[in-house]
Design a protein around this motif. Structure first.
Motif, short mmCIF file in Angstrom:
data_model
loop_
_atom_site.label_atom_id
_atom_site.label_comp_id
_atom_site.label_asym_id
_atom_site.label_seq_id
_atom_site.Cartn_x
_atom_site.Cartn_y
_atom_site.Cartn_z
N ARG A 62 0.85 -1.20 0.00
CA ARG A 62 0.00 0.00 0.00
C ARG A 62 0.88 1.24 0.00
O ARG A 62 1.85 1.33 0.75
N VAL A 63 0.52 2.19 -0.86
CA VAL A 63 1.23 3.47 -0.91
C VAL A 63 0.25 4.57 -0.54
O VAL A 63 -0.82 4.70 -1.15
N MET A 109 4.83 19.94 1.12
CA MET A 109 5.78 18.85 1.36
C MET A 109 5.05 17.52 1.13
O MET A 109 4.00 17.28 1.71
N THR A 110 5.60 16.69 0.27
CA THR A 110 4.98 15.40 -0.06
C THR A 110 5.84 14.26 0.47
O THR A 110 7.05 14.21 0.22
N THR A 111 5.19 13.36 1.20
CA THR A 111 5.85 12.16 1.71
C THR A 111 5.04 10.95 1.26
O THR A 111 3.81 11.02 1.17
N TYR A 112 5.74 9.86 0.96
CA TYR A 112 5.08 8.64 0.52
C TYR A 112 5.32 7.54 1.55
O TYR A 112 6.46 7.26 1.93
N ILE A 121 7.61 2.19 5.60
CA ILE A 121 8.80 2.93 5.22
C ILE A 121 8.35 4.23 4.57
O ILE A 121 7.38 4.24 3.79
N TYR A 122 9.05 5.33 4.88
CA TYR A 122 8.67 6.63 4.36
C TYR A 122 9.73 7.15 3.38
O TYR A 122 10.93 6.98 3.61
N PHE A 123 9.24 7.78 2.30
CA PHE A 123 10.12 8.32 1.28
C PHE A 123 9.72 9.77 1.01
O PHE A 123 8.55 10.12 1.04
N SER A 125 10.58 11.44 -1.83
CA SER A 125 10.47 11.73 -3.26
C SER A 125 9.89 10.52 -3.97
O SER A 125 10.02 9.37 -3.50
N LEU A 126 9.27 10.77 -5.11
CA LEU A 126 8.71 9.69 -5.91
C LEU A 126 9.81 8.79 -6.46
O LEU A 126 9.61 7.58 -6.62
N ASP A 127 10.96 9.38 -6.74
CA ASP A 127 12.09 8.58 -7.24
C ASP A 127 12.51 7.54 -6.21
O ASP A 127 12.76 6.38 -6.55
N GLU A 128 12.63 7.96 -4.94
CA GLU A 128 13.02 7.02 -3.88
C GLU A 128 11.99 5.91 -3.75
O GLU A 128 12.33 4.73 -3.62
N LEU A 129 10.71 6.29 -3.78
CA LEU A 129 9.64 5.29 -3.68
C LEU A 129 9.71 4.33 -4.86
O LEU A 129 9.60 3.11 -4.68
N GLY A 130 9.88 4.86 -6.06
CA GLY A 130 9.93 4.02 -7.25
C GLY A 130 11.07 3.01 -7.18
O GLY A 130 10.89 1.84 -7.56
N LEU A 131 12.23 3.43 -6.70
CA LEU A 131 13.37 2.52 -6.58
C LEU A 131 13.08 1.40 -5.58
O LEU A 131 13.42 0.24 -5.81
#
Length: 314
Positions: A62-63, A109-112, A121-123, A125-131
């Motif tokens: 879940r995101v 500020m956006t956190t995923y 786990i929190y990220f 940026s979308l790049d960090e989440l995608g990786l």
């Protein structure tokens, strides 16, 4: 010919989306890739990422997209404040420009939040989440689906399983509905993941008056048949389906997933034994379960063999 099974969630979703009777019940669902992740996290606060093929909730993630507005710290010094006080009239006349400047200074500020099992786990940026997702997904096929905020029972989310089967006249019939309550801290309701079984009445009746409760039950029974009919157009040897239904916080039903090898024994754990007997009767008729005659024959053969061994040893 055997009973047809369809394992791909995306394949089944694509077929159902072509039905006017069913499409409105399907959350936004796409094949997972980086572009879909970006689009879905913009559209919806919560999304589920699932293996295209898989059972028991294994691999489901879940995101959640968390957006927080923040204002910059006040950098105006005291001298500037005094001057601003003396020129109050000028400031008033240019209030529109000041408001515009203040709004433009607001940052978001956006956190995923990525959750699987009970881990979070929190990220930032979308790049960090995608990786992180790529690392878990590897090269396997996944889908991404709009998250539905589930109705709750005693503070825990629940969903429903609607069972639809071919009856003795070879027509589709919805034969039962049961509920599944998620275990504390879990993102899925699956029994294999620690959830518990409950009756439709126990979970749903407290949320509605009697008329709306009966309407919803009838709607779900019809939806089971519409879903089965639509799938059978592409998969003609289907005999049974189990539909996972989410009720959102307003009581609207959504199709989360359709299983073409649905569990039936869970219905035997509920108080309504007549429903379970009907489910088994239909399953025997289309070959999911061995016939009673076959069971009796095998039992008789085993008894004869045992008797023969007993005589031999005398």
């Amino acid at each position: 010919m055997g009973i047809q099974r369809v394992s791909s969630k995306w394949t089944k979703t694509a077929v159902l989306q072509r039905s006017r009777n069913v499409n409105g019940y399907i959350p936004v669902t796409r094949q997972y890739n980086r572009q879909a992740l970006e689009q879905m996290t913009e559209l919806f606060e919560t999304n589920y990422i699932k293996p295209d093929r898989g059972t028991y909730g294994n691999g489901v993630m879940r995101v959640k997209t968390i957006r927080v507005q923040s204002l910059p710290a006040n950098s105006v010094d005291s001298d500037t404040e005094e001057k601003a006080t003396e020129n109050a009239d000028k400031r008033h006349s240019s209030s529109t420009a000041e408001v515009t400047t203040e709004i433009s200074a607001v940052t978001v500020m956006t956190t995923y939040e990525l959750r699987y099992g009970t881990e979070e786990i929190y990220f930032h940026s979308l790049d960090e989440l995608g990786l992180a997702l790529d690392e878990r997904i590897q090269k396997r096929d996944y889908i991404i689906q709009q998250g539905i905020p589930l109705m709750k029972h005693d503070g825990l989310p629940f969903d429903l399983r609607v069972l639809t089967q071919k009856n003795l006249q070879r027509n589709w019939e919805t034969t039962g509905i049961l509920g599944r309550v998620a275990a504390p801290g879990k993102i899925i309701t699956n029994i294999h993941g620690g959830g518990r079984l409950a009756t439709f009445n126990e979970l749903v009746r407290p949320h509605f008056d009697q008329e709306r409760f009966q309407q919803l039950r009838s709607e779900l029974y019809r939806l089971g048949i519409h879903t089965a009919v639509q799938l059978q157009r592409s998969f003609p040897r289907l005999k049974e389906i189990g539909i996972d239904i989410a009720l959102d916080e307003d009581g609207r039903p959504w199709i989360i997933e359709v299983n073409t090898l649905p569990g039936i024994y869970a219905f035997g754990l509920l108080p309504d034994k007549e429903t379970y007997r009907k489910i088994k009767r239909y399953a025997r008729a289309y070959g999911r379960l061995p016939s009673k005659k076959g069971k009796t024959s095998r039992t008789s053969s085993k008894a004869q063999a045992s008797s023969a061994r007993s005589r031999t040893h005398r």
